[in-house]
Design a protein around this motif. Sequence first.
Motif, short mmCIF file in Angstrom:
data_model
loop_
_atom_site.label_atom_id
_atom_site.label_comp_id
_atom_site.label_asym_id
_atom_site.label_seq_id
_atom_site.Cartn_x
_atom_site.Cartn_y
_atom_site.Cartn_z
N ALA A 233 -62.51 -40.19 -65.46
CA ALA A 233 -62.45 -38.57 -65.44
C ALA A 233 -62.27 -38.08 -64.87
CB ALA A 233 -62.18 -38.70 -66.98
N MET B 134 -61.80 -34.93 -62.36
CA MET B 134 -62.26 -33.46 -62.20
C MET B 134 -62.77 -32.82 -61.28
SD MET B 134 -60.17 -32.60 -64.92
CE MET B 134 -61.53 -30.78 -65.06
N ARG C 62 -60.15 -31.01 -58.83
CA ARG C 62 -60.03 -29.79 -59.45
C ARG C 62 -60.43 -28.98 -58.61
NH1 ARG C 62 -54.87 -29.32 -62.38
NH2 ARG C 62 -54.70 -31.04 -62.78
N LEU D 156 -65.21 -27.95 -63.35
CA LEU D 156 -64.84 -28.82 -64.60
C LEU D 156 -64.58 -27.85 -66.35
CD1 LEU D 156 -67.89 -30.73 -64.84
CD2 LEU D 156 -65.55 -31.69 -64.07
N TRP E 99 -59.34 -29.60 -67.03
CA TRP E 99 -59.16 -30.91 -68.24
C TRP E 99 -57.90 -31.32 -68.59
CZ3 TRP E 99 -60.35 -35.14 -68.27
CH2 TRP E 99 -60.07 -35.82 -69.27
N GLU E 100 -57.71 -30.06 -69.32
CA GLU E 100 -55.78 -30.19 -70.81
C GLU E 100 -55.21 -31.11 -69.49
OE1 GLU E 100 -55.24 -31.02 -73.56
OE2 GLU E 100 -57.62 -30.31 -73.40
N GLU F 15 -55.39 -32.76 -65.93
CA GLU F 15 -55.88 -33.65 -65.39
C GLU F 15 -55.78 -34.61 -66.67
OE1 GLU F 15 -56.41 -33.03 -62.54
OE2 GLU F 15 -56.07 -35.78 -62.14
N ARG F 16 -55.71 -34.95 -68.43
CA ARG F 16 -56.10 -35.83 -69.09
C ARG F 16 -54.18 -36.11 -69.28
NH1 ARG F 16 -58.52 -34.65 -74.37
NH2 ARG F 16 -58.77 -33.11 -74.13
N THR G 236 -63.83 -34.36 -73.79
CA THR G 236 -64.14 -32.79 -74.31
C THR G 236 -64.69 -32.20 -72.25
OG1 THR G 236 -66.31 -32.51 -74.77
CG2 THR G 236 -64.34 -32.27 -75.95
N PRO G 237 -64.48 -30.93 -72.01
CA PRO G 237 -65.37 -30.35 -70.89
C PRO G 237 -66.97 -30.60 -70.95
CG PRO G 237 -62.98 -29.03 -71.75
CD PRO G 237 -63.76 -30.20 -72.59
N LEU H 205 -68.03 -34.01 -69.64
CA LEU H 205 -68.30 -34.36 -68.52
C LEU H 205 -69.39 -33.70 -67.76
CD1 LEU H 205 -63.95 -33.68 -68.17
CD2 LEU H 205 -65.12 -35.69 -67.27
#
Lengths: 421, 427
Positions: free
Chosen positions: A55, A59, A62, A119, A124-125, A127-128, A175-176, A179
């Motif tokens: 993950a 990220m 991103r 991050l 993250w939402e 990318e998940r 969660t961020p 990460l």
Amino acid sequence: MSQLLCPTSPIHTTTLSSGLQVVYQYVPAPVVAIDFWVRAGAAAEPECYNGLAHALEHMVFRGSQDFPAGAFDHLIEKHGGMTNAATSQDYAHYYILTALEYWREGLTALADILLRPSLGAEAWEQERAVIAEELGQAQDHPDWVGQQVLWRHCYGAHPYGRPILGTADSLARITPEVLREFHRQYYHPGNMTVVVVGAIPWESLEAVLEQVCPTVAGAGTVPPLVCPLPRVTPWRSQLHLPQAEQGRLWWVWPVAGVGEVTTGWGLDLVATLLSGGRLARLTQRLREELGWVQDIDCHYHQQVAGGLWQITAWLSNAEGLAAVEAVLHQEVTLLQEELVPREELRRAQRQLCHAYTFGTETPQQMARLYGYYHQMGWLEQSLGYRERLRQFRPEEVQRLAQMYLSPQQVVRLWLTPEESA
Amino acid sequence: MTLELQASGSLQGRWYRWGLDNGLTLLVVDNPAVDIVAARLFLRPGMLGEAPHQWGLNHLVAATLTKGTHQRSAQAIALAVESLGASLGTEAAPDYFVLGLKAVAGDFAELFALASELWRCPSFPAAEVALEQQLTLQGLRLQQEQPFTLAYDQLRRALYPDHPYSVSTLGTQESVMSLTAEDLQAYHQRYFCPAHTVVSICGRVEPQRVRDWVERCLGDWQVPCTNWKLPVLPTPSPPPAPLGLARPTHQSLVMLGYRGPAVTSADYPAMKLLSTYLGNGLSSRLFVELREKQGLAYDVSAFYPTRWQSAPFGVYLGTAATNTRLALGKLAAEMQRLLAAPLPEAELLTARSKLLGQYAMGKQTNAQIAQLLGWYEVLGLGADYDLEFPRLIQQMTPEHLWRAAQHYLRQPWVSLVGPEPALAEIT
């Protein structure tokens, strides 16, 4: 800086003041390959956050504050460059391939998104959801599904037994903050190696690296994870997969405690004797003479804590399964009982030596190979690969087969499209 | 023998083109960077020479060409290749047939002599043909596991009814089952001749010496050439309803397809740019809009292969079954956007330098260089097209792309593969 002799040009290795390790080779090519290796693979993640290392790899792309979403990809690709990354159990690596004139901006941007990714929660939402799609796509692949089952059995509670992609449940827990914590622990220069292959003078490269990878205060090296490998018992299992159109048979042996790179090369040689080319023993019998398999492949997968040596056969009819297994049994036993004729061994050695030559034609291939061996701690030995490979004798091959590939110890999985095969 | 031309510093070495007296074309690139020589023997017209009841013939020729000659057995051929630690393989493509080989420089002459023997006098032993035929049928089944392949198969059957482009190079279950060793021999007699052959070699070679060697291996090959015609292209219209194939998968594969232009068309460079713009890389339009911003897919991309005749143009993504309808709508909206107005100049500039940069990077290995030049030659464009292509790309304006989009991308063929309920929602 130490210098490793290589038939083409020397490979330099050094550690900068930030702790960043550098592997560098000057190659007069129009493109430059830059490959960062981070010792933070899936095996480093806490069990409840399974999928975290992968993950984070997503990220990183991103972006950072200086290179917000999309800016990095655009920068690299607008000149025809290429970038991507991969996560394994032992490491994650991030690479770019760029025309020579753009190496500075490429390296600067890659280092920035790696060391200082944003991050953010919203990213993250999104990318998940992307990773959920990646997982869905993998689950539609019979080879992937079978491999996961085998890893689970061979590694048990060891981190290698978990899927690198994670699961829907474990991804939901990330969660961020999780990460960020993983990033803080592992993504600092002291835990990374960068490999650079191309026509860049060392002085320029060093100056840029010192600038873009500064020392991170308070970051130490992370102690390697110590988790014992399970004692694997022989196993036979069957898996029914409706979306498969063809059956797969796996014979797998866990290979624990390979402390020397040469053992791995010997196991590659065994794989080549069995399935490297039309004359190889299993290919010759099962595909060419009997026509019982559509394809057959032997492969040694080396990992830090313990590897797997495996045979995969693709075959359509379940009735032929027992006969195929009887041949596998015979051929594996034969390797243990009788010495390989010298001529046959020489052929396999030559094939692997030339495969190495063919596989190191471009800067990107070279960077990848150096990076892999460096993180395994075997870079120096790897430069003597071809020479050492030619020295293997029939007795050594026999000893390896006896030691690692006992038919009584095999882990066996049959994946079949049919309900009641 | 005539030296036709010697040109171009664009490739790592200079390249040479010779026409042998028997009509064979030879391209040689001297690239001393590594101790490797790669060669490709091309033959036109590949699958375009196959009648519908023989689809898959080129593939079966490819699978058995290395299984025996009038002088050597399958075993002897494999022994010759594997003892050198070389690679030698064959492949059937829509527009050509190719034999590729790679060796360290010192082994090249021996390997090339073997390749020439395979090319000139294969024996297609009946038992080997029967074996490869069975394995091809299994290969066709294995292809059916891939949602992408299923969607693409469904699409090309609709885009090219009765034309070779409608099927995989493997053929179909029915056509492959009907092929015999005699069909392979007849095919070899009809198409394998010097005038249809292009040999392309790249690596650490001395061009004059390698030319002499090719002349020695293939110069005395005298076979008359049979003429052939390109197959007629059908002109179907998109069906009103999407094409759907139900499969028990986790994801749906959503694909929009179109009939694009051939490589010789003036619109070819514009369509290459549109395909790059839409689907090439992490900064492409579809990747950014559908993956990064909407999280609808992991795999989202576009395709537009270089083809002798009208090539398929497509965009696709794999998405969770529950998102099928949503993803289809978004994908269609992106295609509509291309019709609405010309692309901003800046977006075209990015697509252009991306395409040209990648084109240059696609010529890193000797095998890649030999492949590209030989391919252009066998398509009738000439190896010079390697210089021409970047020039054509440079000349394209947003209006060119817009006009091409208007012409080719008006009405899509929709191809869906996924779980029954997801498809039922749409079809």
